[in-house]
Design a protein around this motif. Structure first.
Motif, mmCIF file in Angstrom:
data_model
loop_
_atom_site.group_PDB
_atom_site.id
_atom_site.type_symbol
_atom_site.label_atom_id
_atom_site.label_comp_id
_atom_site.label_asym_id
_atom_site.label_seq_id
_atom_site.Cartn_x
_atom_site.Cartn_y
_atom_site.Cartn_z
ATOM 1 N N THR A 80 0.843 -1.198 0.000
ATOM 2 C CA THR A 80 0.000 0.000 0.000
ATOM 3 C C THR A 80 0.877 1.247 0.000
ATOM 4 O OG1 THR A 80 -0.129 0.111 2.424
ATOM 5 C CG2 THR A 80 -1.834 -1.177 1.289
ATOM 6 N N CYS A 136 -0.609 4.403 1.241
ATOM 7 C CA CYS A 136 -1.440 5.373 1.965
ATOM 8 C C CYS A 136 -0.752 5.812 3.265
ATOM 9 C CB CYS A 136 -2.814 4.786 2.242
ATOM 10 S SG CYS A 136 -2.773 3.226 3.136
ATOM 11 N N LYS A 159 -7.948 0.151 2.795
ATOM 12 C CA LYS A 159 -7.409 0.086 1.434
ATOM 13 C C LYS A 159 -7.023 -1.327 1.016
ATOM 14 C CE LYS A 159 -6.537 4.737 0.867
ATOM 15 N NZ LYS A 159 -7.337 5.415 -0.074
ATOM 16 N N SER A 160 -6.661 -2.177 1.957
ATOM 17 C CA SER A 160 -6.174 -3.513 1.603
ATOM 18 C C SER A 160 -6.453 -4.475 2.749
ATOM 19 C CB SER A 160 -4.678 -3.451 1.309
ATOM 20 O OG SER A 160 -3.953 -3.204 2.501
ATOM 21 N N ASN A 217 3.622 -1.014 3.797
ATOM 22 C CA ASN A 217 3.198 0.333 3.445
ATOM 23 C C ASN A 217 4.401 1.183 3.092
ATOM 24 O OD1 ASN A 217 2.395 3.336 4.666
ATOM 25 N ND2 ASN A 217 0.841 2.351 3.427
#
Length: 193
Positions: A29, A31, A41-42, A48
């Motif tokens: 990700t 974010c 989001k996931s 991340n």
């Protein structure tokens, strides 16, 4: 361009660590590094990569132009691109906070660190989108000094608890001016004198 940078990093990690990222085992990700945001989001576990700082690299500033002679009697004059440092804060978010999950967190962070250290310049074949056309190859710095004033204050500002992080900075080339095409002087005029 910045999204292409994210896609490039994702491509590198998926190519180098397919057992982690090509299957449904671990998500990647980009974010804000917050468990709730990443969860929206996931899925977990998730690696991340948060792009937290973008700034011009003044040490690499070059105001010179390159001139290339063309076959059609013209020359192309191109300005040097700006060099921009893009700094990522890389964190791993396991399923739970139990001891086994923490071990997996550190194991994956270690694997990612090894991949990033292996490539001081990103290989051209993994570059995505607009980055394919920008010279020179993207250079990187892993585990360098963070651009954040205080990492603890960062975690406090986003309402999170401190985590193990990798600091990763890539320097990209950003064209800022258009190329200019000029006619070549092929003969000198006669003087009147």
């Amino acid at each position: 361009m910045l999204n292409d940078l994210n896609l490039t990093l994702e491509e590198l990690l998926m190519a180098e660590l397919p057992q982690r990222f090509s299957s449904t085992q671990t998500a990647i990700t980009f974010c804000t590094p917050d468990r709730q945001v990443i969860g929206l989001k996931s899925k977990f576990p998730a690696l991340n990569l948060f792009l937290y700082d973008i700034r011009e690299n003044l040490e690499l500033r070059n105001s010179s132009w390159t001139v290339t002679r063309n076959d059609n009697g013209t020359a192309t004059r191109e300005p040097s691109p700006a060099r921009v440092d893009c700094s990522y804060l890389i964190t791993m978010w396991p399923n739970d906070s139990d001891e086994k999950s923490v071990q997996v967190e550190y194991e994956i962070l270690g694997e990612v660190m090894q991949v990033l250290l292996r490539y001081p310049r990103l290989p051209p074949e993994i570059l995505q989108g607009s980055l394919k056309d920008f010279p020179p190859p993207l250079r990187s710095s892993v585990l360098g000094q963070t651009k954040l004033q205080n990492l603890g204050e960062f975690w406090q500002a986003i309402g999170g608890k401190p985590r193990a992080t990798l600091n990763y900075t890539l320097t990209i080339s950003v064209p800022v001016q258009e190329s200019q095409i000029w006619p070549l002087v092929t003969q000198l005029g006669e003087s009147n004198g």
